[in-house]
Design a protein around this motif. Structure first.
Motif, PDB file in Angstrom:
ATOM      1  N   ASN A  25       0.874  -1.038  -0.003  1.00 27.59           N
ATOM      2  CA  ASN A  25       0.005  -0.056   0.027  1.00 27.59           C
ATOM      3  C   ASN A  25       0.937   1.186  -0.026  1.00 27.59           C
ATOM      4  O   ASN A  25       1.434   1.591   0.972  1.00 27.59           O
ATOM      5  CB  ASN A  25      -0.969   0.133   1.321  1.00 27.59           C
ATOM      6  N   LEU A  26       1.051   1.975  -1.003  1.00 33.88           N
ATOM      7  CA  LEU A  26       1.808   3.152  -1.263  1.00 33.88           C
ATOM      8  C   LEU A  26       1.411   4.426  -0.600  1.00 33.88           C
ATOM      9  O   LEU A  26       2.149   5.260  -0.348  1.00 33.88           O
ATOM     10  CB  LEU A  26       2.098   3.300  -2.657  1.00 33.88           C
ATOM     11  N   SER A  27       0.049   4.320  -0.188  1.00 35.52           N
ATOM     12  CA  SER A  27      -0.380   5.388   0.509  1.00 35.52           C
ATOM     13  C   SER A  27      -0.056   5.682   1.958  1.00 35.52           C
ATOM     14  O   SER A  27       0.258   6.686   2.296  1.00 35.52           O
ATOM     15  CB  SER A  27      -1.902   5.333   0.694  1.00 35.52           C
ATOM     16  N   ASP A  28       0.845   4.557   2.272  1.00 37.33           N
ATOM     17  CA  ASP A  28       1.496   4.845   3.634  1.00 37.33           C
ATOM     18  C   ASP A  28       2.718   5.367   3.504  1.00 37.33           C
ATOM     19  O   ASP A  28       3.218   6.054   4.588  1.00 37.33           O
ATOM     20  CB  ASP A  28       1.883   3.235   4.232  1.00 37.33           C
ATOM     21  N   TYR A  29       3.320   5.982   2.462  1.00 34.12           N
ATOM     22  CA  TYR A  29       4.414   6.732   1.909  1.00 34.12           C
ATOM     23  C   TYR A  29       4.217   8.033   1.619  1.00 34.12           C
ATOM     24  O   TYR A  29       5.034   8.935   1.494  1.00 34.12           O
ATOM     25  CB  TYR A  29       5.279   5.882   0.922  1.00 34.12           C
ATOM     26  N   ALA A  30       2.858   8.388   1.601  1.00 35.33           N
ATOM     27  CA  ALA A  30       2.542   9.455   1.080  1.00 35.33           C
ATOM     28  C   ALA A  30       2.181  10.485   2.238  1.00 35.33           C
ATOM     29  O   ALA A  30       1.116  10.681   2.640  1.00 35.33           O
ATOM     30  CB  ALA A  30       1.183   9.681   0.010  1.00 35.33           C
ATOM     31  N   ILE A  31       3.338  11.193   2.846  1.00 33.19           N
ATOM     32  CA  ILE A  31       3.196  12.044   4.052  1.00 33.19           C
ATOM     33  C   ILE A  31       3.886  13.341   3.802  1.00 33.19           C
ATOM     34  O   ILE A  31       4.656  13.434   3.090  1.00 33.19           O
ATOM     35  CB  ILE A  31       3.615  11.320   5.245  1.00 33.19           C
ATOM     36  N   GLY A  32       3.322  14.339   4.609  1.00 37.73           N
ATOM     37  CA  GLY A  32       4.173  15.578   4.552  1.00 37.73           C
ATOM     38  C   GLY A  32       3.433  16.492   3.490  1.00 37.73           C
ATOM     39  O   GLY A  32       2.713  16.046   2.363  1.00 37.73           O
ATOM     40  N   GLN A  38      -5.732  10.191  -2.868  1.00 41.04           N
ATOM     41  CA  GLN A  38      -7.019  10.511  -3.188  1.00 41.04           C
ATOM     42  C   GLN A  38      -7.750   9.089  -3.555  1.00 41.04           C
ATOM     43  O   GLN A  38      -8.909   9.010  -3.914  1.00 41.04           O
ATOM     44  CB  GLN A  38      -7.416  11.456  -4.321  1.00 41.04           C
ATOM     45  N   ALA A  39      -6.925   8.090  -3.724  1.00 42.86           N
ATOM     46  CA  ALA A  39      -7.437   6.778  -4.065  1.00 42.86           C
ATOM     47  C   ALA A  39      -6.425   5.917  -3.396  1.00 42.86           C
ATOM     48  O   ALA A  39      -5.098   6.294  -2.949  1.00 42.86           O
ATOM     49  CB  ALA A  39      -7.330   6.710  -5.641  1.00 42.86           C
ATOM     50  N   ARG A  40      -6.691   4.509  -3.200  1.00 45.49           N
ATOM     51  CA  ARG A  40      -5.706   3.637  -2.902  1.00 45.49           C
ATOM     52  C   ARG A  40      -4.725   3.113  -3.702  1.00 45.49           C
ATOM     53  O   ARG A  40      -5.006   2.983  -5.195  1.00 45.49           O
ATOM     54  CB  ARG A  40      -6.504   2.268  -2.351  1.00 45.49           C
ATOM     55  N   VAL A  41      -3.647   3.191  -3.623  1.00 42.16           N
ATOM     56  CA  VAL A  41      -2.533   2.864  -4.650  1.00 42.16           C
ATOM     57  C   VAL A  41      -1.580   1.832  -4.142  1.00 42.16           C
ATOM     58  O   VAL A  41      -1.042   2.062  -3.071  1.00 42.16           O
ATOM     59  CB  VAL A  41      -1.620   4.390  -4.921  1.00 42.16           C
ATOM     60  N   TYR A  42      -1.526   0.832  -4.864  1.00 45.78           N
ATOM     61  CA  TYR A  42      -0.647  -0.568  -4.569  1.00 45.78           C
ATOM     62  C   TYR A  42       0.390  -0.580  -5.543  1.00 45.78           C
ATOM     63  O   TYR A  42       0.219  -0.420  -6.788  1.00 45.78           O
ATOM     64  CB  TYR A  42      -1.478  -1.640  -4.308  1.00 45.78           C
ATOM     65  N   GLY A  43       1.551  -1.307  -5.120  1.00 47.62           N
ATOM     66  CA  GLY A  43       2.579  -1.156  -6.029  1.00 47.62           C
ATOM     67  C   GLY A  43       3.502  -2.279  -5.591  1.00 47.62           C
ATOM     68  O   GLY A  43       3.651  -2.643  -4.338  1.00 47.62           O
TER      69      GLY A  43
END
Length: 60
Positions: A25-32, A38-43
């Motif tokens: 789950n790449l959303s965990d890395y979108a901070i700051g 705006q969507a769930r992003v996996y990679g």
């Protein structure tokens, strides 16, 4: 916390069965910066992935 969708669970199950790990789950890395996903992003990154079978799993 956002629950993982059944589609991602199915894909991760196939990946693990084929010794490839799982999607992250790449959303965990979108901070700051005051911005958020705006969507769930996996990679993930894979070596020697069976693309045809992977596509069939994603389409299922």
């Amino acid at each position: 916390m956002i629950e993982t969708s059944p589609a991602v669970i199915n894909i991760n199950s196939w990946l693990e069965k084929n010794d490839k790990g799982t999607l992250n789950n790449l959303s965990d890395y979108a901070i700051g910066g005051g911005k958020s996903m705006q969507a769930r992003v996996y990679g993930a990154a894979f070596n020697f992935l069976d693309i045809d079978n992977f596509i069939e799993v994603v389409k299922a």
